[in-house]
Each structure stands twice: as C-alpha cells, then as structure tokens.
Design a protein around this motif. Structure first.
Motif, PDB file in Angstrom:
ATOM      1  N   UNK A 163      38.374  45.011  32.611  1.00 20.13           N
ATOM      2  CA  UNK A 163      37.613  45.130  33.860  1.00 20.13           C
ATOM      3  C   UNK A 163      36.112  44.988  33.639  1.00 20.13           C
ATOM      4  N   UNK A 164      35.610  45.537  32.535  1.00 21.71           N
ATOM      5  CA  UNK A 164      34.172  45.457  32.259  1.00 21.71           C
ATOM      6  C   UNK A 164      33.741  44.010  32.092  1.00 21.71           C
ATOM      7  N   UNK A 165      34.524  43.243  31.345  1.00 21.85           N
ATOM      8  CA  UNK A 165      34.202  41.831  31.135  1.00 21.85           C
ATOM      9  C   UNK A 165      34.372  41.026  32.414  1.00 21.85           C
ATOM     10  N   UNK A 166      35.412  41.358  33.199  1.00 19.96           N
ATOM     11  CA  UNK A 166      35.620  40.665  34.473  1.00 19.96           C
ATOM     12  C   UNK A 166      34.435  40.886  35.400  1.00 19.96           C
ATOM     13  N   UNK A 167      33.946  42.129  35.451  1.00 19.99           N
ATOM     14  CA  UNK A 167      32.781  42.426  36.296  1.00 19.99           C
ATOM     15  C   UNK A 167      31.538  41.693  35.783  1.00 19.99           C
ATOM     16  N   UNK A 168      31.386  41.593  34.478  1.00 25.71           N
ATOM     17  CA  UNK A 168      30.239  40.881  33.911  1.00 25.71           C
ATOM     18  C   UNK A 168      30.282  39.404  34.311  1.00 25.71           C
ATOM     19  N   UNK A 169      31.458  38.793  34.230  1.00 23.74           N
ATOM     20  CA  UNK A 169      31.585  37.380  34.566  1.00 23.74           C
ATOM     21  C   UNK A 169      31.374  37.126  36.054  1.00 23.74           C
ATOM     22  N   UNK A 170      31.983  37.962  36.904  1.00 21.14           N
ATOM     23  CA  UNK A 170      31.793  37.758  38.342  1.00 21.14           C
ATOM     24  C   UNK A 170      30.361  38.093  38.761  1.00 21.14           C
ATOM     25  N   UNK A 171      29.741  39.042  38.050  1.00 18.37           N
ATOM     26  CA  UNK A 171      28.334  39.343  38.320  1.00 18.37           C
ATOM     27  C   UNK A 171      27.448  38.148  38.030  1.00 18.37           C
ATOM     28  N   UNK A 172      27.789  37.393  36.974  1.00 19.00           N
ATOM     29  CA  UNK A 172      27.033  36.181  36.661  1.00 19.00           C
ATOM     30  C   UNK A 172      27.197  35.109  37.728  1.00 19.00           C
ATOM     31  N   UNK A 173      28.394  35.012  38.305  1.00 20.95           N
ATOM     32  CA  UNK A 173      28.642  34.006  39.340  1.00 20.95           C
ATOM     33  C   UNK A 173      27.981  34.371  40.665  1.00 20.95           C
ATOM     34  N   UNK A 174      27.947  35.660  40.980  1.00 20.40           N
ATOM     35  CA  UNK A 174      27.472  36.090  42.292  1.00 20.40           C
ATOM     36  C   UNK A 174      26.047  36.636  42.287  1.00 20.40           C
ATOM     37  N   UNK A 175      25.456  36.802  41.074  1.00 23.50           N
ATOM     38  CA  UNK A 175      24.122  37.379  40.938  1.00 23.50           C
ATOM     39  C   UNK A 175      24.077  38.814  41.486  1.00 23.50           C
ATOM     40  N   UNK A 176      25.170  39.541  41.352  1.00 22.29           N
ATOM     41  CA  UNK A 176      25.236  40.939  41.781  1.00 22.29           C
ATOM     42  C   UNK A 176      25.502  41.814  40.565  1.00 22.29           C
ATOM     43  N   UNK A 177      24.752  42.923  40.456  1.00 24.44           N
ATOM     44  CA  UNK A 177      24.962  43.849  39.357  1.00 24.44           C
ATOM     45  C   UNK A 177      26.003  44.903  39.693  1.00 24.44           C
ATOM     46  N   UNK A 178      26.183  45.179  40.990  1.00 30.71           N
ATOM     47  CA  UNK A 178      27.125  46.210  41.424  1.00 30.71           C
ATOM     48  C   UNK A 178      28.085  45.654  42.470  1.00 30.71           C
ATOM     49  N   UNK A 179      29.245  46.280  42.558  1.00 32.70           N
ATOM     50  CA  UNK A 179      30.229  45.960  43.591  1.00 32.70           C
ATOM     51  C   UNK A 179      30.572  44.468  43.642  1.00 32.70           C
ATOM     52  N   UNK A 180      30.976  43.949  42.501  1.00 30.84           N
ATOM     53  CA  UNK A 180      31.390  42.550  42.455  1.00 30.84           C
ATOM     54  C   UNK A 180      32.826  42.398  42.947  1.00 30.84           C
ATOM     55  N   UNK A 181      33.166  41.229  43.485  1.00 28.58           N
ATOM     56  CA  UNK A 181      34.573  40.953  43.800  1.00 28.58           C
ATOM     57  C   UNK A 181      35.371  40.886  42.500  1.00 28.58           C
ATOM     58  N   UNK A 182      36.645  41.212  42.576  1.00 29.15           N
ATOM     59  CA  UNK A 182      37.490  41.257  41.380  1.00 29.15           C
ATOM     60  C   UNK A 182      38.687  40.316  41.539  1.00 29.15           C
ATOM     61  N   UNK A 183      38.603  39.103  40.955  1.00 26.63           N
ATOM     62  CA  UNK A 183      39.764  38.192  40.975  1.00 26.63           C
ATOM     63  C   UNK A 183      40.759  38.619  39.896  1.00 26.63           C
ATOM     64  N   UNK A 184      41.729  39.444  40.272  1.00 28.83           N
ATOM     65  CA  UNK A 184      42.632  40.057  39.294  1.00 28.83           C
ATOM     66  C   UNK A 184      43.878  39.235  39.008  1.00 28.83           C
TER      67      UNK A 184
END
Length: 199
Positions: free
Chosen positions: A54-75
């Motif tokens: 989950x930590x890595x998933x949030x890091x990757x989606x944060x890079x795509x969305x430019x959001x540090x918090x509350x990123x979408x999670x494509x699980x």
C-alpha cells in the motif's frame, strides 16, 4: 461478501457499531456487510490479497496525481478506490474517510442541507452523503481515472449474461486526462491572475 471478489465492492465506509469502529462494505448489488475492523485494516487486507504494498501504491499514485494525501487506490481490475470524507468522527483519530469504487459511481449531486455538501450516487441505487463539494469530488474522480490501468476496465454482463470489457474505457481515460490538464491550467491561471491583482 468475500473481499476477494474485488469487482463486486462498491464502497468501504467507516461506521460505529456495538463492537466499536467498524467498516461497512457495500457491494455492487446494493447489499451491505459490516466488518468489525476499521477501514484502513480492510484496505490492508485487500492489498495483501493482491500482493500489493500500500505504501508503494500510494507513492506511485501520488506521483501521477501530484497529491501527497488521500490518493486514489487502484487495487485490482474493476476496483479503483476513491477517498471521500463521509463522517465526523466521535473520537479523535477515528477515520472520517471512506472509499468508493470508481466503477460503482453513477453520478454526483450537490446537497444543500448541512452538514453534507454532496451525494455520491451508486449504480446499485444507494446514496452516500459526502462532506466535500461536487467540484472537489469531480477533481478526485478525474485523478482516479488517471491511475486506473487499462486492465481495471470493469466487466459488464451483456444480455446473454457473459462478462465483456467496456469498449469505451480507453476513450474515457483519455478524456479524463484532458479534463485533468484543463483543471491544472485553470488553477495556474487563477494563481497568476490573483498575484497580478495584488501587484
């Protein structure tokens, strides 16, 4: 509802029960199941079932969305969880954020009665009140579409009862990207015009 059926999950919502802080799992057919643990624990369980960090998933989606918090999670295919503020916690530290499957949302409507500011309408007919306004929600949905892999296209049953991928998904993904670019451009324009007025 088993959590392994990822495409059947419509939402994960925090709730209070006699057992304490729990999680409501809404399914795509409108049913509701309560799990006696918090939403973050259910997210971790879902991620483990897919062998995801989950930590890595949030890091990757944060890079795509430019959001540090509350990123979408494509699980998983058919399961892209979008965060929404759905309650005011009774106790500090209790989760206020629930997650709704991008593919389970049919529409977003404004709500004028306090404290909620919008309603998330699900394909099943269920409604989820939200504390955020419709503009914020549409921005989050556009970001979620950016993170959804092509394999996350939801499967729909045709008249014969067979599942088939939505052929419009690639076009919808491109439109989401264009929409997001327009939002970024507008935000930058607002900042420039605001600073120009101050000067």
């Amino acid at each position: 509802m088993p959590l392994s059926v990822h495409s059947r999950i419509a939402a994960l919502l925090p709730c209070y029960t006699s057992q304490g802080d729990s999680c409501q799992v809404l399914s795509s057919d409108g049913l509701c199941h309560v799990i006696p643990c918090r939403v973050p624990a259910v997210l971790r369980r879902l991620a483990r079932s897919r062998a995801l960090d989950l930590t890595e998933l949030r890091r990757q989606t944060g890079g795509l969305t430019c959001r540090r918090l509350l990123q979408p999670l494509p699980l998983a295919p058919g399961l892209v969880l979008v965060p929404f503020k759905v309650r005011q916690p009774r106790v500090p530290g209790d989760p206020a954020i629930g997650y709704v499957n991008l593919h389970a949302i049919s529409e977003i409507n404004a709500k004028v009665s306090a404290p909620y500011r919008s309603i998330v309408q699900l394909v099943s007919g269920r409604q989820i009140p939200c504390f955020w306004n419709t503009a914020t929600i549409h921005r989050l949905l556009a970001m979620a579409r950016l993170t959804a892999p092509e394999t996350a296209t939801p499967l729909r049953e045709n008249a014969a009862g067979y599942a088939s991928a939505d052929p419009l998904a690639p076009l919808a993904r491109r439109l989401a990207e264009v929409f997001y670019d327009i939002l970024l451009f507008k935000q930058q324009s607002d900042v420039v015009s605001s600073s120009a007025r101050k000067n």
